[in-house]
Design a protein around this motif. Structure first.
Motif, PDB file in Angstrom:
ATOM      1  N   LYS A 245       0.961  -1.092   0.044  1.00  4.04           N
ATOM      2  CA  LYS A 245      -0.096  -0.019   0.129  1.00  4.04           C
ATOM      3  C   LYS A 245       0.910   1.071   0.002  1.00  4.04           C
ATOM      4  CE  LYS A 245      -3.949   2.060   2.421  1.00  4.04           C
ATOM      5  NZ  LYS A 245      -4.868   1.935   3.642  1.00  4.04           N
ATOM      6  N   THR A 246       1.968   1.146   0.825  1.00  7.43           N
ATOM      7  CA  THR A 246       2.734   2.265   0.994  1.00  7.43           C
ATOM      8  C   THR A 246       3.667   2.637  -0.356  1.00  7.43           C
ATOM      9  OG1 THR A 246       3.070   2.047   3.157  1.00  7.43           O
ATOM     10  CG2 THR A 246       4.674   3.422   2.153  1.00  7.43           C
ATOM     11  N   MET A 247       4.012   1.367  -0.750  1.00  6.03           N
ATOM     12  CA  MET A 247       4.786   1.674  -2.323  1.00  6.03           C
ATOM     13  C   MET A 247       3.856   2.101  -3.398  1.00  6.03           C
ATOM     14  SD  MET A 247       6.772  -1.495  -4.318  1.00  6.03           S
ATOM     15  CE  MET A 247       5.027  -2.252  -4.773  1.00  6.03           C
ATOM     16  N   ILE A 248       2.662   1.552  -3.448  1.00  4.75           N
ATOM     17  CA  ILE A 248       1.896   2.085  -4.662  1.00  4.75           C
ATOM     18  C   ILE A 248       1.596   3.561  -4.436  1.00  4.75           C
ATOM     19  CG2 ILE A 248      -0.881   1.944  -5.642  1.00  4.75           C
ATOM     20  CD1 ILE A 248      -0.360  -0.992  -4.847  1.00  4.75           C
ATOM     21  N   ALA A 249       1.160   3.996  -2.955  1.00  5.16           N
ATOM     22  CA  ALA A 249       0.869   5.422  -2.747  1.00  5.16           C
ATOM     23  C   ALA A 249       2.086   6.123  -3.167  1.00  5.16           C
ATOM     24  CB  ALA A 249       0.344   5.664  -1.498  1.00  5.16           C
ATOM     25  N   GLY A 250       3.162   5.795  -2.692  1.00  5.88           N
ATOM     26  CA  GLY A 250       4.357   6.711  -3.052  1.00  5.88           C
ATOM     27  C   GLY A 250       4.788   6.883  -4.499  1.00  5.88           C
ATOM     28  N   SER A 251       4.410   5.731  -5.170  1.00 10.70           N
ATOM     29  CA  SER A 251       4.751   5.897  -6.503  1.00 10.70           C
ATOM     30  C   SER A 251       3.917   6.559  -7.366  1.00 10.70           C
ATOM     31  CB  SER A 251       4.665   4.328  -6.988  1.00 10.70           C
ATOM     32  OG  SER A 251       5.639   3.411  -6.440  1.00 10.70           O
ATOM     33  N   LEU A 252       2.487   6.512  -7.043  1.00 10.64           N
ATOM     34  CA  LEU A 252       1.569   7.248  -7.606  1.00 10.64           C
ATOM     35  C   LEU A 252       1.720   8.719  -7.449  1.00 10.64           C
ATOM     36  CD1 LEU A 252      -1.789   4.958  -7.177  1.00 10.64           C
ATOM     37  CD2 LEU A 252      -0.522   5.508  -9.327  1.00 10.64           C
ATOM     38  N   ILE A 253       2.202   9.068  -6.256  1.00 10.57           N
ATOM     39  CA  ILE A 253       2.404  10.454  -5.906  1.00 10.57           C
ATOM     40  C   ILE A 253       3.619  11.024  -6.711  1.00 10.57           C
ATOM     41  CG2 ILE A 253       3.256  12.073  -3.969  1.00 10.57           C
ATOM     42  CD1 ILE A 253       1.681  10.356  -2.022  1.00 10.57           C
ATOM     43  N   ALA A 254       4.706  10.337  -6.710  1.00 10.72           N
ATOM     44  CA  ALA A 254       5.718  10.686  -7.443  1.00 10.72           C
ATOM     45  C   ALA A 254       5.531  10.851  -9.160  1.00 10.72           C
ATOM     46  CB  ALA A 254       6.988   9.642  -7.522  1.00 10.72           C
TER      47      ALA A 254
ATOM     48  N   ILE B  53      10.756  21.250  -2.402  1.00  7.24           N
ATOM     49  CA  ILE B  53       9.469  20.805  -1.497  1.00  7.24           C
ATOM     50  C   ILE B  53      10.132  19.333  -0.787  1.00  7.24           C
ATOM     51  CG2 ILE B  53       7.168  20.026  -1.455  1.00  7.24           C
ATOM     52  CD1 ILE B  53       6.933  21.493  -4.275  1.00  7.24           C
ATOM     53  N   PRO B  54      10.170  19.625   0.635  1.00  7.91           N
ATOM     54  CA  PRO B  54      10.691  18.204   1.330  1.00  7.91           C
ATOM     55  C   PRO B  54       9.885  17.098   1.011  1.00  7.91           C
ATOM     56  CG  PRO B  54      10.505  20.279   2.835  1.00  7.91           C
ATOM     57  CD  PRO B  54       9.829  20.564   1.588  1.00  7.91           C
ATOM     58  N   GLN B  55       8.622  17.162   0.919  1.00  2.55           N
ATOM     59  CA  GLN B  55       7.758  16.106   0.578  1.00  2.55           C
ATOM     60  C   GLN B  55       7.917  15.186  -0.798  1.00  2.55           C
ATOM     61  OE1 GLN B  55       6.586  18.790   1.686  1.00  2.55           O
ATOM     62  NE2 GLN B  55       5.173  18.594   3.537  1.00  2.55           N
ATOM     63  N   VAL B  56       8.283  16.241  -1.614  1.00  4.84           N
ATOM     64  CA  VAL B  56       8.613  15.651  -3.025  1.00  4.84           C
ATOM     65  C   VAL B  56      10.157  14.946  -2.960  1.00  4.84           C
ATOM     66  CG1 VAL B  56       9.210  16.055  -5.417  1.00  4.84           C
ATOM     67  CG2 VAL B  56       7.132  17.086  -4.110  1.00  4.84           C
ATOM     68  N   ARG B  57      10.995  15.830  -2.279  1.00  2.00           N
ATOM     69  CA  ARG B  57      12.458  15.348  -2.334  1.00  2.00           C
ATOM     70  C   ARG B  57      12.602  14.020  -1.435  1.00  2.00           C
ATOM     71  NH1 ARG B  57      14.340  19.543  -0.322  1.00  2.00           N
ATOM     72  NH2 ARG B  57      14.489  18.903   1.977  1.00  2.00           N
ATOM     73  N   ASP B  58      11.843  13.795  -0.607  1.00  2.00           N
ATOM     74  CA  ASP B  58      11.988  12.817   0.323  1.00  2.00           C
ATOM     75  C   ASP B  58      11.260  11.452  -0.277  1.00  2.00           C
ATOM     76  OD1 ASP B  58      13.678  14.265   2.134  1.00  2.00           O
ATOM     77  OD2 ASP B  58      12.000  14.666   3.389  1.00  2.00           O
ATOM     78  N   ASN B  59      10.696  11.515  -1.158  1.00  2.00           N
ATOM     79  CA  ASN B  59       9.917  10.493  -1.913  1.00  2.00           C
ATOM     80  C   ASN B  59      10.816   9.383  -2.243  1.00  2.00           C
ATOM     81  OD1 ASN B  59       8.526   8.554  -3.606  1.00  2.00           O
ATOM     82  ND2 ASN B  59       6.610  10.125  -3.643  1.00  2.00           N
ATOM     83  N   ARG B  60      10.990   8.201  -1.724  1.00  2.00           N
ATOM     84  CA  ARG B  60      11.946   7.371  -2.195  1.00  2.00           C
ATOM     85  C   ARG B  60      11.770   6.476  -3.258  1.00  2.00           C
ATOM     86  NH1 ARG B  60      12.708   4.961   4.217  1.00  2.00           N
ATOM     87  NH2 ARG B  60      13.612   6.764   4.943  1.00  2.00           N
ATOM     88  N   TYR B  61      10.430   6.661  -4.005  1.00  2.00           N
ATOM     89  CA  TYR B  61      10.365   5.844  -5.030  1.00  2.00           C
ATOM     90  C   TYR B  61      10.363   6.545  -6.430  1.00  2.00           C
ATOM     91  CZ  TYR B  61       7.835   3.064  -1.456  1.00  2.00           C
ATOM     92  OH  TYR B  61       7.584   2.499  -0.105  1.00  2.00           O
ATOM     93  N   ALA B  62      10.731   7.769  -6.183  1.00  2.00           N
ATOM     94  CA  ALA B  62      10.814   8.647  -7.358  1.00  2.00           C
ATOM     95  C   ALA B  62      12.092   8.214  -8.298  1.00  2.00           C
ATOM     96  CB  ALA B  62      11.004  10.083  -7.048  1.00  2.00           C
ATOM     97  N   THR B  63      13.312   7.935  -7.694  1.00  2.00           N
ATOM     98  CA  THR B  63      14.497   7.739  -8.431  1.00  2.00           C
ATOM     99  C   THR B  63      14.590   6.413  -9.060  1.00  2.00           C
ATOM    100  OG1 THR B  63      15.803   9.091  -6.904  1.00  2.00           O
ATOM    101  CG2 THR B  63      16.953   7.185  -8.165  1.00  2.00           C
ATOM    102  N   PRO B  64      14.060   5.256  -8.315  1.00  2.00           N
ATOM    103  CA  PRO B  64      13.768   4.078  -8.946  1.00  2.00           C
ATOM    104  C   PRO B  64      12.901   4.022 -10.044  1.00  2.00           C
ATOM    105  CG  PRO B  64      13.767   3.835  -6.486  1.00  2.00           C
ATOM    106  CD  PRO B  64      13.678   5.182  -6.856  1.00  2.00           C
TER     107      PRO B  64
END
Length: 378
Positions: free
Chosen positions: A204-213, A254-265
């Motif tokens: 759930k967390t992975m999907i949410a983080g990926s969609l936000i990125a 934006i800290p929330q964007v920069r700290d998204n751990r799924y954006a780079t992969p």
């Protein structure tokens, strides 16, 4: 297959390649980028792709790179650049100046010999050797460089880059120590490296983080495409890449964007998809008619800029380890920095190499496009 089906298939192809790169020994040694080129070439040259696949392949190529650029830039911490040791920033500056100088000199020589559009080679070299493969792809689209020329450049660079990396890991430290100063004793890491291994593993967390990125990246793409025609002093293709880079860096504040751990992969996956799509377009007959100008350009750009960078570091009394780590960060990408830092047995240079490499990636698009346009105008 429908056009949407082809697009999905092109974007999904790297998933199988990444699986092979993880579990198959030979594939592990080759690496995902090389495998994507090989897989795309095999598909393109097999004759299995119908003519109807051309348009969706082009769409997949453009979409994958457009989303990848902001995704990879989201993790940039601009504030950390000022905390990097001064000698590392100076060494990185020398690396950038060296590749620009060598690429410009090669442009002049190649122009006098009648090589077609050498400014494209200079722009790709500057972008690639200050940042990495993502910069190379962005400059390809911005300057409308033919697929055949781009793929030949990327393929030759893979081979030359492997030779360069082998040199850095084996002979270079001993050679460099004879004319550059040793690393200062007592130097420490300037800041702790964030531990990204403790990633939430729930689906759930992975999907949410990926969609936000992806949503943030899509917003950047939408704004870039909408605003590009407003800037009449440059073509829309160029302005889209410049604006994508700018919006990606702005979003990283934006800290929330920069700290998204799924954006780079996700961004790296899309770079693999981009590489696969470009390789699938290869026309073997067009490749057969090419001369050796690209090979010569890449070899001279790589080792010529390395030599000029080393001479500048000697004059500025920059130590050998800092020279090598910033050279790798510029010519290869930040991904290779940990390997070289470990090989040198010097963890104190890790953060300097990573940060200067990210800085190079951030400025690579601006610099490569600017140099190519200026040289073309000469």
């Amino acid at each position: 297959m429908t056009e949407v089906g082809f697009i999905v298939a092109f974007l999904a192809a790297p998933a199988l390649i990444l699986w092979a790169a993880r579990f198959v020994p030979l594939a592990q040694r080759l690496g995902p980028i090389v495998l994507c080129y090989i897989g795309g070439l095999a598909l393109g040259l097999s004759g299995l792709l119908p003519e109807s696949a051309t348009a969706p392949r082009t769409t997949a190529t453009e979409v994958s790179l457009a989303l990848a650029l902001p995704l990879l830039l989201f993790s940039v911490d601009i504030r950390s650049w000022g905390r990097v040791a001064g000698r590392a920033m100076v060494s990185m500056l020398f690396a950038v100046i060296a590749v620009v100088a060598v690429a410009t000199a090669l442009f002049i020589v190649f122009s006098s010999r009648g090589v077609d559009q050498p400014e494209q080679l200079a722009g790709m070299a500057v972008g690639m050797y200050t940042g990495g493969i993502a910069n190379l792809g962005a400059i390809k689209l911005a300057l409308s460089i033919p697929d055949e020329r781009y793929l030949l450049f990327a393929t030759v660079d893979t081979v030359v880059g492997a030779v360069y990396l082998l040199f850095v890991l084996t002979t270079a430290p001993r050679l460099v120590s004879t004319f550059l100063t040793p690393f200062p004793k007592g130097a420490t890491v300037s800041q702790d490296i964030e531990d990204n291994t403790d990633v939430e593993k729930t689906r759930k967390t992975m999907i949410a983080g990926s969609l936000i990125a992806l949503l943030c990246a899509a917003v950047c793409v939408g704004l870039a495409v909408a605003l590009a025609p407003v800037f009449s002093f440059a073509s829309p293709d160029i302005m889209v890449i410049v604006l994508l880079t700018t919006f990606g860096l702005a979003a990283s504040l934006i800290p929330q964007v920069r700290d998204n751990r799924y954006a780079t992969p996700i961004g790296m996956y899309l770079i693999y998809a981009f590489s696969f799509c470009v390789a699938a377009a290869m026309d073997l007959t067009a490749l057969k008619d090419m001369d050796l100008s690209v090979l010569i350009f890449i070899v001279l750009a790589t080792f010529g800029s390395l030599t000029l960078h080393a001479l500048a570091c000697r004059l500025a009394k920059i130590d050998g380890d800092t020279f090598l780590i910033t050279s790798v960060a510029a010519l290869m990408s930040p991904a290779f920095v940990p390997m070289v830092a470990r090989s040198l047995g010097n963890p104190a240079i890790l953060i300097s190499g990573m940060t200067t490499g990210i800085l190079g990636f951030a400025i690579g698009n601006y610099l490569g496009i600017t140099i190519a346009l200026m040289l073309a105008a000469i």
